[in-house]
Design a protein around this motif. Structure first.
Motif, PDB file in Angstrom:
ATOM      1  N   GLU A   1       0.775  -1.033  -0.110  1.00  0.00           N
ATOM      2  CA  GLU A   1       0.112  -0.028  -0.045  1.00  0.00           C
ATOM      3  C   GLU A   1       0.760   1.412   0.023  1.00  0.00           C
ATOM      4  O   GLU A   1       0.658   2.322  -0.854  1.00  0.00           O
ATOM      5  CB  GLU A   1      -0.945  -0.088   1.275  1.00  0.00           C
ATOM      6  CG  GLU A   1      -1.968  -1.130   1.326  1.00  0.00           C
ATOM      7  CD  GLU A   1      -2.953  -1.179   2.470  1.00  0.00           C
ATOM      8  OE1 GLU A   1      -2.467  -0.514   3.422  1.00  0.00           O
ATOM      9  OE2 GLU A   1      -4.024  -1.816   2.348  1.00  0.00           O
ATOM     10  N   GLN A   2       1.751   1.441   1.063  1.00  0.00           N
ATOM     11  CA  GLN A   2       2.910   2.389   0.848  1.00  0.00           C
ATOM     12  C   GLN A   2       3.506   2.386  -0.702  1.00  0.00           C
ATOM     13  O   GLN A   2       3.839   3.795  -0.926  1.00  0.00           O
ATOM     14  CB  GLN A   2       4.044   2.190   1.979  1.00  0.00           C
ATOM     15  CG  GLN A   2       3.082   2.395   3.387  1.00  0.00           C
ATOM     16  CD  GLN A   2       2.572   3.699   3.666  1.00  0.00           C
ATOM     17  OE1 GLN A   2       3.191   4.570   3.158  1.00  0.00           O
ATOM     18  NE2 GLN A   2       1.543   3.643   4.437  1.00  0.00           N
ATOM     19  N   LEU A   3       3.667   1.501  -1.215  1.00  0.00           N
ATOM     20  CA  LEU A   3       4.351   1.452  -2.470  1.00  0.00           C
ATOM     21  C   LEU A   3       3.303   2.088  -3.455  1.00  0.00           C
ATOM     22  O   LEU A   3       3.747   2.958  -4.384  1.00  0.00           O
ATOM     23  CB  LEU A   3       4.693   0.043  -2.891  1.00  0.00           C
ATOM     24  CG  LEU A   3       5.289  -0.169  -4.381  1.00  0.00           C
ATOM     25  CD1 LEU A   3       6.673   0.543  -4.324  1.00  0.00           C
ATOM     26  CD2 LEU A   3       5.432  -1.694  -4.755  1.00  0.00           C
ATOM     27  N   GLU A   4       2.226   1.590  -3.373  1.00  0.00           N
ATOM     28  CA  GLU A   4       1.230   2.295  -4.389  1.00  0.00           C
ATOM     29  C   GLU A   4       1.058   3.797  -4.009  1.00  0.00           C
ATOM     30  O   GLU A   4       0.791   4.942  -4.965  1.00  0.00           O
ATOM     31  CB  GLU A   4      -0.161   1.547  -4.141  1.00  0.00           C
ATOM     32  CG  GLU A   4      -0.442   0.303  -4.624  1.00  0.00           C
ATOM     33  CD  GLU A   4      -1.568  -0.427  -4.461  1.00  0.00           C
ATOM     34  OE1 GLU A   4      -1.816  -1.320  -5.046  1.00  0.00           O
ATOM     35  OE2 GLU A   4      -2.217   0.093  -3.373  1.00  0.00           O
ATOM     36  N   ILE A   5       0.980   4.409  -2.912  1.00  0.00           N
ATOM     37  CA  ILE A   5       1.131   5.675  -2.574  1.00  0.00           C
ATOM     38  C   ILE A   5       2.079   6.348  -3.115  1.00  0.00           C
ATOM     39  O   ILE A   5       2.043   7.577  -3.619  1.00  0.00           O
ATOM     40  CB  ILE A   5       0.586   5.724  -1.072  1.00  0.00           C
ATOM     41  CG1 ILE A   5      -0.696   5.126  -0.560  1.00  0.00           C
ATOM     42  CG2 ILE A   5       0.910   7.279  -0.647  1.00  0.00           C
ATOM     43  CD1 ILE A   5      -0.621   5.446   0.837  1.00  0.00           C
ATOM     44  N   ALA A   6       3.253   5.800  -2.952  1.00  0.00           N
ATOM     45  CA  ALA A   6       4.597   6.668  -3.339  1.00  0.00           C
ATOM     46  C   ALA A   6       4.455   6.523  -4.950  1.00  0.00           C
ATOM     47  O   ALA A   6       4.823   7.388  -5.401  1.00  0.00           O
ATOM     48  CB  ALA A   6       5.767   5.559  -2.859  1.00  0.00           C
ATOM     49  N   LEU A   7       3.938   5.530  -5.556  1.00  0.00           N
ATOM     50  CA  LEU A   7       4.099   5.387  -6.848  1.00  0.00           C
ATOM     51  C   LEU A   7       2.904   6.524  -7.449  1.00  0.00           C
ATOM     52  O   LEU A   7       3.458   7.294  -8.448  1.00  0.00           O
ATOM     53  CB  LEU A   7       3.506   4.139  -7.501  1.00  0.00           C
ATOM     54  CG  LEU A   7       3.362   3.900  -8.901  1.00  0.00           C
ATOM     55  CD1 LEU A   7       4.870   4.069  -9.541  1.00  0.00           C
ATOM     56  CD2 LEU A   7       2.977   2.495  -9.492  1.00  0.00           C
ATOM     57  N   LEU A   8       1.812   6.585  -6.742  1.00  0.00           N
ATOM     58  CA  LEU A   8       0.770   7.480  -7.400  1.00  0.00           C
ATOM     59  C   LEU A   8       1.593   9.302  -6.917  1.00  0.00           C
ATOM     60  O   LEU A   8       1.164  10.231  -7.851  1.00  0.00           O
ATOM     61  CB  LEU A   8      -0.435   7.332  -6.647  1.00  0.00           C
ATOM     62  CG  LEU A   8      -1.330   5.911  -7.094  1.00  0.00           C
ATOM     63  CD1 LEU A   8      -2.406   5.846  -6.154  1.00  0.00           C
ATOM     64  CD2 LEU A   8      -1.578   6.151  -8.484  1.00  0.00           C
TER      65      LEU A   8
ATOM     66  N   GLN B   1      11.845  13.235  -6.365  1.00  0.00           N
ATOM     67  CA  GLN B   1      13.049  12.548  -5.833  1.00  0.00           C
ATOM     68  C   GLN B   1      12.773  11.663  -4.765  1.00  0.00           C
ATOM     69  O   GLN B   1      12.983  10.624  -4.362  1.00  0.00           O
ATOM     70  CB  GLN B   1      14.335  13.568  -5.526  1.00  0.00           C
ATOM     71  CG  GLN B   1      15.480  12.841  -5.123  1.00  0.00           C
ATOM     72  CD  GLN B   1      15.940  11.845  -6.015  1.00  0.00           C
ATOM     73  OE1 GLN B   1      15.869  12.191  -7.323  1.00  0.00           O
ATOM     74  NE2 GLN B   1      16.715  10.908  -5.574  1.00  0.00           N
ATOM     75  N   LYS B   2      11.713  12.503  -3.543  1.00  0.00           N
ATOM     76  CA  LYS B   2      11.699  11.688  -2.415  1.00  0.00           C
ATOM     77  C   LYS B   2      10.639  10.741  -2.530  1.00  0.00           C
ATOM     78  O   LYS B   2      10.584   9.826  -2.009  1.00  0.00           O
ATOM     79  CB  LYS B   2      10.889  12.839  -1.503  1.00  0.00           C
ATOM     80  CG  LYS B   2      11.792  13.934  -0.830  1.00  0.00           C
ATOM     81  CD  LYS B   2      11.045  14.847   0.270  1.00  0.00           C
ATOM     82  CE  LYS B   2      12.020  16.016   0.415  1.00  0.00           C
ATOM     83  NZ  LYS B   2      11.296  17.012   1.523  1.00  0.00           N
ATOM     84  N   ALA B   3       9.598  10.705  -3.618  1.00  0.00           N
ATOM     85  CA  ALA B   3       8.782   9.796  -4.026  1.00  0.00           C
ATOM     86  C   ALA B   3       9.676   8.485  -4.485  1.00  0.00           C
ATOM     87  O   ALA B   3       9.260   7.297  -4.173  1.00  0.00           O
ATOM     88  CB  ALA B   3       7.615  10.239  -4.845  1.00  0.00           C
ATOM     89  N   GLU B   4      10.504   8.742  -5.311  1.00  0.00           N
ATOM     90  CA  GLU B   4      11.255   7.783  -5.806  1.00  0.00           C
ATOM     91  C   GLU B   4      12.077   6.963  -4.803  1.00  0.00           C
ATOM     92  O   GLU B   4      12.212   5.688  -4.565  1.00  0.00           O
ATOM     93  CB  GLU B   4      12.483   8.177  -6.863  1.00  0.00           C
ATOM     94  CG  GLU B   4      13.163   7.060  -7.613  1.00  0.00           C
ATOM     95  CD  GLU B   4      14.137   7.719  -8.713  1.00  0.00           C
ATOM     96  OE1 GLU B   4      14.598   6.688  -9.203  1.00  0.00           O
ATOM     97  OE2 GLU B   4      13.900   8.798  -8.917  1.00  0.00           O
ATOM     98  N   GLU B   5      12.673   7.617  -3.746  1.00  0.00           N
ATOM     99  CA  GLU B   5      13.314   6.999  -2.593  1.00  0.00           C
ATOM    100  C   GLU B   5      12.299   6.325  -1.869  1.00  0.00           C
ATOM    101  O   GLU B   5      12.493   5.202  -1.288  1.00  0.00           O
ATOM    102  CB  GLU B   5      13.949   8.151  -1.710  1.00  0.00           C
ATOM    103  CG  GLU B   5      15.038   8.900  -2.446  1.00  0.00           C
ATOM    104  CD  GLU B   5      15.759  10.039  -1.346  1.00  0.00           C
ATOM    105  OE1 GLU B   5      15.112  10.242  -0.423  1.00  0.00           O
ATOM    106  OE2 GLU B   5      16.456  10.679  -1.919  1.00  0.00           O
ATOM    107  N   ALA B   6      11.169   6.781  -1.719  1.00  0.00           N
ATOM    108  CA  ALA B   6      10.137   5.944  -0.976  1.00  0.00           C
ATOM    109  C   ALA B   6       9.653   4.699  -1.745  1.00  0.00           C
ATOM    110  O   ALA B   6       9.702   3.490  -1.266  1.00  0.00           O
ATOM    111  CB  ALA B   6       8.855   6.617  -0.672  1.00  0.00           C
ATOM    112  N   LEU B   7       9.720   4.828  -3.057  1.00  0.00           N
ATOM    113  CA  LEU B   7       9.417   3.596  -3.944  1.00  0.00           C
ATOM    114  C   LEU B   7      10.526   2.503  -3.677  1.00  0.00           C
ATOM    115  O   LEU B   7      10.097   1.507  -3.618  1.00  0.00           O
ATOM    116  CB  LEU B   7       9.221   4.000  -5.259  1.00  0.00           C
ATOM    117  CG  LEU B   7       8.198   4.657  -5.898  1.00  0.00           C
ATOM    118  CD1 LEU B   7       8.047   5.319  -7.132  1.00  0.00           C
ATOM    119  CD2 LEU B   7       7.025   3.517  -5.740  1.00  0.00           C
TER     120      LEU B   7
END
Length: 468
Positions: free
Chosen positions: A50-57, A79-85
């Protein structure tokens, strides 16, 4: 079964039941912990997806905003979203629980990496939206949803298995508790039946035991120790009953044996009445000789009774000194040689001295008793043979007669107080104490006395004393 075996069996059964309960609890607890671990792993995997989906969106939104506005803040957010991904992709790999999940996670990883690669390539053309972005995002989200569905399915399976184990634990707990209760009940019943009731029977037999009454027999049941206690009690009661019968017989025998001496004394006293002429001198001498013999007989009876009382009280005192046993045997033979014209007393002594430490008075008492019995129990006369010898560090004295003999069933009982041979009890006078006193005297000297006999042929009494 012994008491120890009974208690060990009960304790063993309870220990086995307790071990089964402990083992079952350990197995069930271990399985429940494993299921809890699997559930936690599934939850964490779903959370990571779920966190991966949120970061992807979020990354896709910032990418679109950057294309529309060109603001650098959106680039930093990307960049932050990519790090989260990247972080949540690693977490997804860490919580993989099955080969099917591994395949799906690899698919999600490949879709996300493709999207990130296409996004990185598109950033070189500002102001233009990523044309295939929605398709790439949809493919990644679809793979992520598949991973969530797999984890939900695994979680439901684990939950169902946990419910089954919980039901099994309840059933097993109830079964083992019932088995423990039954085991305790059987154990208590066995203890009551095998231990408590025999103890009550022994107690009742002890309480009801009264002198002068027939003893109550204690049942020899239960564990081996209780059977032995009951057996010993029954043996003791039987011995006391037999001793009482012997004592009654002794009283009757003493009364019977006192009758003849008292009659003789009465006859002798009648000759000395005042105003009555004295009988002839020869007749008077015969009566006085009869009185003397009867008084000596009474004296022997009294001495035997006193010796028996001292022995039973543990007050038999010995005055030990070195003695030549030949002299004691010779004196006893000389004393009895002229007592009965129908008997010939023959003695056989060694040439060398036979020195022993003994109480000469007591050993003479034993010799006199054996010689007196040899003459008394040979009513038809015959030879009485006395032999002294040494062998194996012992002095051995044997007194052999050719009298009535002793049955094999009575050769041991005649050494008990007040016991006499049943064949001659009514025809040959006696109390039944001489041999009992003789045995105790010889045993007090560290020796041994025994008899060999053949009914109708004769008996041989021999005792042994240790040499210094």
């Amino acid at each position: 079964m012994s008491l120890r075996s009974l208690l060990t069996s009960i304790a063993g059964i309870l220990l086995v039941l307790a071990s089964l309960i402990a083992a079952a609890l350990m197995v069930i607890t271990s399985r429940m912990e494993q299921n809890n671990g699997q559930l936690w792993q599934a939850v964490e995997s779903v959370r990571a997806v779920e966190q991966l989906e949120i970061a992807l969106l979020l990354h896709n939104r910032e990418q679109r905003m950057l294309a529309l506005t060109g603001d650098s803040q959106h680039a930093q957010a990307m960049q932050k979203a990519e790090e989260a991904l990247q972080y949540w992709l690693k977490q997804s790999h860490a919580f993989v629980g099955s080969p099917a999940e591994t395949v799906i996670v690899n698919e999600v990883t490949a879709a996300v990496e493709l999207y990130l690669r296409r996004s990185a390539e598109h950033q070189s053309t500002p102001g233009v939206l990523l044309s295939d972005g929605p398709e790439l995002i949809g493919h990644a989200l679809k793979s992520a949803e598949k991973l969530i569905e797999v984890n939900f399915a695994d979680a439901r399976a684990v939950a169902d298995e946990t419910d089954r184990w919980d039901g099994l634990a309840n059933l097993l707990g109830l079964s083992l508790t019932a088995a423990m209760a039954i085991g305790l009940g059987v154990g208590l019943w066995s203890v009551r039946r095998s231990l408590y009731q025999p103890l009550l029977s022994i107690r009742d037999a002890l309480v009801n035991f009264r002198p002068g009454t027939a003893p109550e027999v204690a049942p020899e049941v239960g564990p081996q120790e209780l059977r032995e206690i009951a057996h010993e009690f029954n043996q003791m009661a039987e011995r006391l009953q037999r001793q009482r019968e012997v004592q009654l017989s002794f009283v009757a025998g003493v009364a019977h044996d006192l009758r003849n001496p008292l009659s003789a004394l009465k006859l002798g006293a009648s000759t000395m009445r005042p105003h009555q002429p004295l009988p002839p001198e020869e007749k008077l001498r015969e009566r006085f000789a009869l009185i003397t013999r009867q008084v000596e007989r009474l004296e022997r009876m009294v001495e035997d009774l006193l010796d028996t009382a001292r022995i039973e009280a543990g007050r038999l005192e010995l005055r030990l000194e070195s003695q030549d046993l030949r002299g004691l045997v010779h004196e006893a033979v000389a004393l009895h040689q002229g007592l009965s014209p129908a008997h010939e007393v023959v003695v056989q002594l060694p040439d060398a001295p036979v020195s022993v430490r003994c109480d000469s008075t007591r050993i003479s008492q034993v010799l006199n008793n054996l010689l007196s019995n040899a003459i008394k129990y040979s009513p038809e006369g015959g030879q009485v043979h006395v032999a002294l010898s040494t062998t194996a560090g012992e002095a051995r004295v044997a007194v052999r007669d050719s009298g009535v003999g002793i049955p094999s069933t009575e050769r041991e009982s005649i050494f008990e107080p007040f016991r006499r041979s049943t064949r001659n009890r009514d025809t040959i006078p006696g109390v039944g104490l001489g041999l009992s006193v003789a045995r105790r005297i010889i045993e007090a000297h560290g020796g041994h006395i025994e008899v060999e006999s053949t009914p109708g042929v004769g008996s041989t009494f021999h005792f042994r004393l240790p040499l210094p």
